[in-house]
Design a protein around this motif. Structure first.
Motif, PDB file in Angstrom:
ATOM      1  N   TRP A  90      28.255  72.364  77.043  1.00  0.00           N
ATOM      2  CA  TRP A  90      27.974  73.735  76.633  1.00  0.00           C
ATOM      3  C   TRP A  90      27.877  73.873  75.124  1.00  0.00           C
ATOM      4  N   ASN A  91      28.235  72.822  74.388  1.00  0.00           N
ATOM      5  CA  ASN A  91      28.118  72.805  72.922  1.00  0.00           C
ATOM      6  C   ASN A  91      28.853  73.965  72.256  1.00  0.00           C
ATOM      7  N   ILE A  92      29.930  74.413  72.900  1.00  0.00           N
ATOM      8  CA  ILE A  92      30.812  75.431  72.314  1.00  0.00           C
ATOM      9  C   ILE A  92      32.248  75.067  72.675  1.00  0.00           C
ATOM     10  N   ALA A  93      33.118  75.011  71.685  1.00  0.00           N
ATOM     11  CA  ALA A  93      34.556  74.916  71.911  1.00  0.00           C
ATOM     12  C   ALA A  93      35.101  76.338  71.893  1.00  0.00           C
ATOM     13  N   HIS A  94      35.788  76.719  72.949  1.00  0.00           N
ATOM     14  CA  HIS A  94      36.131  78.132  73.121  1.00  0.00           C
ATOM     15  C   HIS A  94      37.307  78.563  72.246  1.00  0.00           C
ATOM     16  N   HIS A  95      38.403  77.823  72.308  1.00  0.00           N
ATOM     17  CA  HIS A  95      39.626  78.237  71.614  1.00  0.00           C
ATOM     18  C   HIS A  95      40.068  77.182  70.595  1.00  0.00           C
ATOM     19  N   GLU A  96      41.028  77.545  69.783  1.00  0.00           N
ATOM     20  CA  GLU A  96      41.532  76.631  68.758  1.00  0.00           C
ATOM     21  C   GLU A  96      42.080  75.344  69.364  1.00  0.00           C
TER      22      GLU A  96
END
Length: 263
Positions: free
Chosen positions: A154-160
């Protein structure tokens, strides 16, 4: 159990040279979702097309050596659907769906925006179209009871906790506030479930699925969690175990496997 594996291979030819076929034999997944296959249909070998025990299906990018997704299936699907109805992004080979009675599994490769502003703008354009498409899938789920599992990069890291160096990446593609807010809406108001986080809500380093090729990121485990199983609530609740395989490297990504209880 229904075992589903997702892996961005970063070039299917390279992954097979690094032993992916042998690993698949021992992994015993029912469905394998591939992303970034970077190959045209005429260049697939028989082994790549149909590894031992599997039938392969592919959605190739029009541009050679770019993008593309695939599915390896142990059981034949009732239907295979390519793309999401977007001429711009379907030409890049980003979506491939397989249907069985009551279940659909989708291999998805979302754009990266890391190469510059133009691609980040394209990424946002994709997310807008993708969100509408996902809303359609959720309506189908609510109207018919069909469960969906969308696997991929998804090429997105959601959280820290989803990347090692989060402070240093607050202004970088893949961890921008707008991207993270999009993910929050996906898992909140839109009703989708991040299956790995359902099972492992607090895991950090063991959850990473991608490492840069720079600065000994793999050796130091300076990674990102950008590969997901995103599912409708019913099948998400059936998830039993989730593992990221790191004993061998087939790619700059690691395989993520989740076992689901069969109804």
């Amino acid at each position: 159990m229904l075992r589903i594996t997702t892996l961005n291979v970063n070039g299917i030819r390279a992954a097979f040279r690094k032993g992916l076929a042998d690993w698949l034999k021992n992994q015993n997944s029912d469905i394998v979702c591939l992303q970034e296959i970077k190959i045209q249909d005429t260049d697939l070998t028989d082994e790549m097309r149909h590894p031992d025990g599997y039938t392969g299906h592919f959605h190739h990018a029009e541009k050679k050596g770019y993008s593309g997704v695939g599915l390896y299936l142990r059981q034949p699907a009732d239907a295979i659907t390519i793309g999401m109805g977007s001429p711009e992004f379907d030409a890049e080979g980003r979506i491939l769906r397989a249907d069985w009675p009551g279940l659909s599994v989708i291999s998805a490769y979302l754009p990266s925006g890391s190469s510059g502003d133009e691609r980040q703008t394209a990424k946002y354009r994709f997310l807008d179209l993708y969100e509408t498409w996902l809303e359609g899938l959720m309506r189908e789920h609510r109207d018919t009871g069909r469960e969906f599992v969308i696997c991929g990069d998804w090429n997105i890291a959601h959280h820290e906790i989803d990347l090692k160096n989060w402070k240093g990446n607050l202004k970088n593609s893949g961890f921008l506030p707008e991207e993270r807010a999009w993910m929050t809406a996906l898992f909140g108001q839109h009703g989708w479930v991040d299956v790995y986080r359902r099972l492992h809500p607090d895991t950090t380093g063991e959850a990473y699925t991608w490492w840069s090729n720079r600065g000994q990121a793999w050796a130091k485990n300076v990674g990102w969690r950008i590969d997901y199983h995103v599912a409708t609530p019913g099948i998400a609740a059936q998830a039993q175990t989730a593992t990221v395989y790191k004993d061998e490297r087939f790619s700059d990504h690691a395989p993520l496997t989740i076992d689901y209880a069969r109804n």
